[in-house]
Design a protein around this motif. Structure first.
Motif, PDB file in Angstrom:
ATOM      1  N   ASP A  26       7.216   4.306   2.704  1.00 35.15           N
ATOM      2  CA  ASP A  26       7.439   5.734   2.770  1.00 35.15           C
ATOM      3  C   ASP A  26       9.001   5.974   2.603  1.00 35.15           C
ATOM      4  O   ASP A  26      10.003   6.145   3.212  1.00 35.15           O
ATOM      5  CB  ASP A  26       7.391   6.227   4.390  1.00 35.15           C
ATOM      6  N   THR A  39       7.123   5.531  -3.811  1.00 39.10           N
ATOM      7  CA  THR A  39       6.456   4.406  -3.274  1.00 39.10           C
ATOM      8  C   THR A  39       5.610   4.938  -1.926  1.00 39.10           C
ATOM      9  O   THR A  39       5.485   4.001  -1.063  1.00 39.10           O
ATOM     10  CB  THR A  39       7.551   3.211  -2.780  1.00 39.10           C
ATOM     11  N   TYR A  40       5.507   6.116  -1.621  1.00 36.21           N
ATOM     12  CA  TYR A  40       4.586   6.618  -0.612  1.00 36.21           C
ATOM     13  C   TYR A  40       3.389   6.292  -1.102  1.00 36.21           C
ATOM     14  O   TYR A  40       2.235   6.145  -0.290  1.00 36.21           O
ATOM     15  CB  TYR A  40       4.638   8.226  -0.774  1.00 36.21           C
ATOM     16  N   ARG A  41       3.070   5.963  -2.446  1.00 39.29           N
ATOM     17  CA  ARG A  41       1.903   5.492  -3.020  1.00 39.29           C
ATOM     18  C   ARG A  41       1.731   3.967  -3.134  1.00 39.29           C
ATOM     19  O   ARG A  41       2.623   3.267  -3.154  1.00 39.29           O
ATOM     20  CB  ARG A  41       1.623   5.903  -4.590  1.00 39.29           C
ATOM     21  N   HIS A  42       0.532   3.565  -3.336  1.00 38.46           N
ATOM     22  CA  HIS A  42       0.236   2.214  -3.533  1.00 38.46           C
ATOM     23  C   HIS A  42       1.050   1.507  -4.675  1.00 38.46           C
ATOM     24  O   HIS A  42       0.963   2.115  -5.842  1.00 38.46           O
ATOM     25  CB  HIS A  42      -1.136   1.808  -4.112  1.00 38.46           C
ATOM     26  N   HIS A  43       1.920   0.392  -4.562  1.00 36.42           N
ATOM     27  CA  HIS A  43       2.643   0.059  -5.804  1.00 36.42           C
ATOM     28  C   HIS A  43       2.772  -1.329  -5.716  1.00 36.42           C
ATOM     29  O   HIS A  43       2.562  -2.038  -4.831  1.00 36.42           O
ATOM     30  CB  HIS A  43       4.012   0.710  -5.765  1.00 36.42           C
ATOM     31  N   GLN A  64       0.755  -1.265   0.073  1.00 32.46           N
ATOM     32  CA  GLN A  64       0.002   0.018   0.046  1.00 32.46           C
ATOM     33  C   GLN A  64       0.865   1.285   0.124  1.00 32.46           C
ATOM     34  O   GLN A  64       0.585   2.188  -0.746  1.00 32.46           O
ATOM     35  CB  GLN A  64      -0.911   0.131   1.390  1.00 32.46           C
ATOM     36  N   ARG A  65       1.831   1.149   0.718  1.00 28.69           N
ATOM     37  CA  ARG A  65       3.007   2.287   0.661  1.00 28.69           C
ATOM     38  C   ARG A  65       4.242   1.858   1.422  1.00 28.69           C
ATOM     39  O   ARG A  65       4.228   1.017   2.285  1.00 28.69           O
ATOM     40  CB  ARG A  65       2.555   3.658   1.336  1.00 28.69           C
TER      41      ARG A  65
END
Length: 317
Positions: free
Chosen positions: A70, A107-111, A67-68
């Protein structure tokens, strides 16, 4: 099973003991190295710093979704292909990262990352002051992935980070920050000139359409090939050609069909199939809409006074 083993450890006081996370299946441990750092408070306040640095060999079937996490992820593929997906404000951005390509993701974003074949990568999760600024500068021109050809400077920087954080020496944080700053600055300068804001990537897809127009071609396929979102791809394509990918594809098919109609006695149904229309009615409708006359009538106009012309006047298809 091999993925249940630990990857090669780097046992110094700078390294957190490392194991492959349970969700990271199909990593080949004996061919993978992962370094995990704990940045000092000084580094967190005012420096760039690595969080994870490693080289990985992924077996076919590797998949990791978060999901993330940070940080920002910078890496290079040296063998195979890495399929990456980033969810950006509800839009699903998909990338194919080939050997010699550098990738930089938020990769603070869903990946998600996966590989369908043996794939080797070197990568750095990093964060800190100016991290987002570097990310935005590089991503603005490269859309997150761009070819470098010679990626030795990336490999050298990763070697330097591994050496720096596995040796007991003073000023480790400063040395690591300098390595990251030099690397990101170099990449920002290279990305600004390497793909001309994605133009070369879109031109490559135009070349693909020119030579594969008879195949099934979709906008998602071409956007993925250019390593852009569909929105970015459509905007850049229209800026280059003045039209949409679909209209360009139809024009390419129609131009080829006109050439075959004029230069050969090939049956019209066969020409339709060759240019990408298995359905003759769909081909005829598209041709008539584009040129104002049917394929048979067009063939007749290229051969005035011939039997084909006479037949066409009374038997329009």
């Amino acid at each position: 099973m091999r993925h249940e083993q630990s990857p090669k450890k780097l046992p110094t006081r700078h390294i957190t003991p490392v194991i492959i996370h349970p969700v990271e299946k199909d990593v080949i441990p004996e061919e993978s190295t992962l370094l995990i750092t704990a940045p000092s408070s000084d580094a967190q306040r005012g420096l760039l710093f690595p969080l994870r640095v490693g080289r990985f060999a992924y077996a076919p079937g590797f998949r990791l979704e978060r999901q993330r996490f940070d940080s920002f992820l910078l890496g290079v593929v040296t063998e195979g292909m890495l399929h990456a997906t980033i969810w950006d404000n509800g839009e699903k951005l998909q990338y194919e990262v080939r050997p010699g390509h550098v990738f930089l993701f938020d990769t603070y974003r869903h990946h998600e990352g996966r590989s369908d074949c043996l794939t080797r990568t070197s990568m750095i999760h990093f964060d800190g002051i100016a991290a987002r600024t570097y990310y935005e500068r590089i991503a603005a021109t490269s859309h997150g992935v761009f070819p470098l050809g010679n990626t030795s400077f990336m490999e050298n920087a990763i070697d330097q980070l591994l050496d720096t954080y596995t040796q007991d020496q003073p000023q480790t944080d400063l040395i690591g920050a300098r390595i990251l700053t030099d690397l990101l600055t170099d990449l920002a300068l290279r990305s600004a000139t390497s793909e001309d804001d994605g133009t070369l990537a879109v031109r490559e897809t135009i070349g693909f359409i020119d030579t594969h127009f008879a195949e099934k071609i979709t906008i998602p396929m071409m956007a993925q090939r250019a390593m852009m979102s569909q929105r970015q791809y459509l905007r850049k394509f229209k800026a280059l050609t003045g039209t949409t990918p679909y209209s360009y594809l139809v024009s390419r098919r129609m131009d080829e069909s006109k050439r075959l109609l004029a230069a050969s006695d090939m049956p019209i149904q066969e020409i339709a199939r060759i240019v990408g229309y298995p359905n003759l009615n769909a081909f005829t409708t598209t041709f008539r809409h584009r040129f104002g006359l049917t394929p048979m009538r067009f063939r007749g106009t290229t051969r005035p006074g011939t039997i084909a012309d006479l037949l066409d006047s009374g038997h329009d298809h």
